[in-house]
Write a protein that holds these residues in place. Structure first.
Motif, PDB file in Angstrom:
ATOM      1  N   ARG A  25       0.820  -1.216   0.000  1.00 11.58           N
ATOM      2  CA  ARG A  25       0.000   0.000   0.000  1.00 11.58           C
ATOM      3  C   ARG A  25       0.856   1.269   0.000  1.00 11.58           C
ATOM      4  O   ARG A  25       0.580   2.215  -0.719  1.00 11.58           O
ATOM      5  CB  ARG A  25      -0.925  -0.009   1.226  1.00 11.58           C
ATOM      6  N   ASN A  28       4.489   1.030  -2.909  1.00 14.04           N
ATOM      7  CA  ASN A  28       4.378   1.070  -4.370  1.00 14.04           C
ATOM      8  C   ASN A  28       5.114   2.266  -4.970  1.00 14.04           C
ATOM      9  O   ASN A  28       5.878   2.123  -5.924  1.00 14.04           O
ATOM     10  CB  ASN A  28       2.902   1.113  -4.786  1.00 14.04           C
ATOM     11  N   VAL A  29       4.860   3.446  -4.401  1.00 15.94           N
ATOM     12  CA  VAL A  29       5.476   4.648  -4.946  1.00 15.94           C
ATOM     13  C   VAL A  29       6.991   4.614  -4.758  1.00 15.94           C
ATOM     14  O   VAL A  29       7.757   5.039  -5.633  1.00 15.94           O
ATOM     15  CB  VAL A  29       4.854   5.917  -4.318  1.00 15.94           C
ATOM     16  N   PHE A  43       3.907   7.588 -12.152  1.00 19.32           N
ATOM     17  CA  PHE A  43       3.183   6.942 -11.054  1.00 19.32           C
ATOM     18  C   PHE A  43       1.767   7.498 -10.935  1.00 19.32           C
ATOM     19  O   PHE A  43       0.806   6.741 -10.734  1.00 19.32           O
ATOM     20  CB  PHE A  43       3.927   7.142  -9.729  1.00 19.32           C
ATOM     21  N   ALA A  44       1.613   8.817 -11.065  1.00 19.15           N
ATOM     22  CA  ALA A  44       0.281   9.428 -11.015  1.00 19.15           C
ATOM     23  C   ALA A  44      -0.600   8.903 -12.145  1.00 19.15           C
ATOM     24  O   ALA A  44      -1.799   8.651 -11.955  1.00 19.15           O
ATOM     25  CB  ALA A  44       0.400  10.945 -11.090  1.00 19.15           C
ATOM     26  N   GLN A  47      -1.815   5.464 -11.213  1.00 17.81           N
ATOM     27  CA  GLN A  47      -2.891   5.523 -10.226  1.00 17.81           C
ATOM     28  C   GLN A  47      -4.222   5.863 -10.893  1.00 17.81           C
ATOM     29  O   GLN A  47      -5.263   5.292 -10.562  1.00 17.81           O
ATOM     30  CB  GLN A  47      -2.555   6.579  -9.165  1.00 17.81           C
ATOM     31  N   SER A  48      -4.181   6.786 -11.838  1.00 19.90           N
ATOM     32  CA  SER A  48      -5.405   7.148 -12.565  1.00 19.90           C
ATOM     33  C   SER A  48      -5.914   5.971 -13.392  1.00 19.90           C
ATOM     34  O   SER A  48      -7.115   5.723 -13.466  1.00 19.90           O
ATOM     35  CB  SER A  48      -5.132   8.346 -13.484  1.00 19.90           C
ATOM     36  N   PHE A  50      -5.408   2.793 -12.755  1.00 22.18           N
ATOM     37  CA  PHE A  50      -5.967   1.826 -11.796  1.00 22.18           C
ATOM     38  C   PHE A  50      -7.393   2.203 -11.405  1.00 22.18           C
ATOM     39  O   PHE A  50      -8.311   1.378 -11.436  1.00 22.18           O
ATOM     40  CB  PHE A  50      -5.068   1.760 -10.557  1.00 22.18           C
ATOM     41  N   LEU A  51      -7.593   3.473 -11.056  1.00 22.04           N
ATOM     42  CA  LEU A  51      -8.906   3.927 -10.633  1.00 22.04           C
ATOM     43  C   LEU A  51      -9.920   3.818 -11.762  1.00 22.04           C
ATOM     44  O   LEU A  51     -11.072   3.417 -11.557  1.00 22.04           O
ATOM     45  CB  LEU A  51      -8.829   5.381 -10.140  1.00 22.04           C
ATOM     46  N   PHE A 107      -1.378  -2.781 -12.992  1.00 21.92           N
ATOM     47  CA  PHE A 107      -2.300  -1.834 -12.372  1.00 21.92           C
ATOM     48  C   PHE A 107      -3.726  -2.028 -12.893  1.00 21.92           C
ATOM     49  O   PHE A 107      -4.692  -1.898 -12.133  1.00 21.92           O
ATOM     50  CB  PHE A 107      -1.832  -0.397 -12.622  1.00 21.92           C
ATOM     51  N   SER A 243      -5.979  10.936  -0.058  1.00 17.70           N
ATOM     52  CA  SER A 243      -4.927  10.455  -0.945  1.00 17.70           C
ATOM     53  C   SER A 243      -3.817  11.490  -1.087  1.00 17.70           C
ATOM     54  O   SER A 243      -2.690  11.155  -1.463  1.00 17.70           O
ATOM     55  CB  SER A 243      -5.508  10.129  -2.329  1.00 17.70           C
ATOM     56  N   ASN A 361     -10.840  14.565  -7.697  1.00 19.81           N
ATOM     57  CA  ASN A 361      -9.377  14.529  -7.547  1.00 19.81           C
ATOM     58  C   ASN A 361      -8.650  15.677  -8.238  1.00 19.81           C
ATOM     59  O   ASN A 361      -7.866  16.388  -7.603  1.00 19.81           O
ATOM     60  CB  ASN A 361      -8.831  13.193  -8.044  1.00 19.81           C
TER      61      ASN A 361
END
Length: 404
Positions: A25, A28-29, A43-44, A47-48, A50-51, A107, A243, A361
């Motif tokens: 959790r 990852n970063v 990385f950002a 994350q997007s 993944f979401l 992801f 977040s 976000n």
């Protein structure tokens, strides 16, 4: 005396423990940026992605769970969640560009896997608990689930960091192993074949149409519509803010270790609050709204002053709003919806939260960049308070004279 009721609940607790032991959790970063040397922008973007993949699969996963065996859908979801961290560990063996493509795939798999579990697992365990005649205790059980999740999340955060210090790959292997344990729990569950209570349909298309009618029933039920709108707004706002909040906590002068401790305390407090939230299941929607609005308002007042510790108390009040709502809303929705559409409705709620979070976000990011974190917290807390009040007034005034 039949001991099966306690076994169903214990399996629910054990499944929650295994699925919440996400050791990756917080690492990852670190793994992607510091070890694999990818940029923060990449990385950002991940994350997007993944979401979005989780968001896109939420409702289809719920429909699949209501059409077919929930156990099968959950098993596929767990397989994808096991495969994702294993793919991450293979990246170090590839070149940089190919490695990023593998991470993108990992992801996406994690987002789809989470969506497949969402709704299906809660529906499976609720129906098992109801078969045991304990559905009236579901809010209390759900509160304990929140507490277990909070404690396990905090523990996993610390263990994940320690495992990473030993070996960069170990958190991913241990996480996959824990998810295998969750799969074992699911295999041991009994599932009755769902029965459609209305007119039987002969084709899969008609069955899907019948299931999705639940959303029309939500629209026509003022109580349920309010619960969905209310929960979506609060969940989305808290998810989006928390977040980004750890970065501001570091700016206040707290070390990374203290930062982790602070958010573990938030998690523990939220879990304890969730265990007591069942006491609010009998209050009116107006009273529930006032309680949440009161917490948000007090939190805003504490957040705008200069003392860092008082600020953190205000942030904690914001954090626990979701833990208050979850046991109450999940019990109300589970008791209201019919078996053939339960997973669809729960997935639909997750779908709505994901959608609103995706919208909120970037807005939060813009506000932080222009005016800072404190103003962002104040603006979005105030916005949520106003939206809760407006949704209550519009939904219940519109339905005046109607009964569910």
């Amino acid at each position: 005396m039949n001991r099966q009721p306690s076994q169903s609940i214990q399996k629910y607790y054990l499944y929650t423990l295994f699925t919440q032991l996400r050791f990756t959790r917080i690492v990852n970063v670190i793994f992607l940026v510091h070890f694999l040397k990818f940029s923060l922008v990449q990385f950002a973007a991940l994350q997007s992605l993944f979401l979005f993949s989780q968001f896109a699969f939420e409702i289809p996963s719920g429909v699949l769970s209501d059409l077919f065996k929930k156990k099968s859908v959950i098993a596929i979801g767990l397989f994808l969640l096991i495969l994702s961290p294993l793919l991450m560990t293979s990246v170090n063996l590839t070149n940089h560009s190919l490695g990023f493509a593998v991470i993108v795939f990992a992801f996406i798999l994690e987002g789809v896997g989470n969506a497949l579990l969402s709704g299906a697992d809660d529906a499976l365990f609720f129906e098992a608990i109801r078969r045991d005649g304990l559905e009236k205790a579901y809010a209390k059980i759900r509160g304990r689930i929140q507490l277990i999740s909070a404690i396990v999340t905090g523990i996993a955060t610390f263990i994940g960091g320690y495992l990473y210090s030993l070996n960069e790959m170990s958190p991913y292997f241990f996480q996959a192993f824990m998810l295998l344990g969750a799969g074992g729990v699911i295999v041991s569950m009994k599932e009755e074949k769902s029965t459609v209570e209305s007119v039987r349909v002969s084709s899969q298309y008609e069955k899907v149409k019948d299931i999705l009618l639940v959303f029309d029933e939500v629209r026509r039920s003022a109580n349920v519509l309010f619960l969905v709108v209310f929960t979506t707004l609060v969940d989305a706002m808290v998810n989006a803010i928390f977040s980004l909040l750890p970065s501001y906590v570091s700016d206040l002068g707290f070390t990374s270790s203290a930062n982790g401790t602070i958010f573990m305390i938030f998690s523990f407090v939220g879990g304890f609050v969730a265990t007591q939230a069942f006491r609010l299941t009998k209050v009116s929607y107006r009273t529930l709204s006032l309680i949440i609005i009161g917490l948000l308002s007090v939190g805003m007042i504490l957040q705008v002053q200069s003392n860092a510790y008082i600020f953190l108390i205000g942030a904690c009040l914001l954090y626990v709003t979701v833990d208050i709502l979850d046991p109450i809303v999940m019990e109300m929705l589970n008791l209201w919806v019919k078996d053939s559409a339960r997973a669809t409705l729960i997935s639909g709620l997750s779908f709505a939260v994901s959608l609103v979070t995706m919208i909120v976000n970037p807005l939060i990011g813009i506000v932080i960049q222009q005016w800072g974190t404190v103003l962002m917290l104040t603006v979005f807390s105030f916005f949520t308070v106003v939206m809760i009040a407006i949704s209550y007034i519009l939904i219940f005034r519109t339905s005046k004279g109607k009964r569910d």
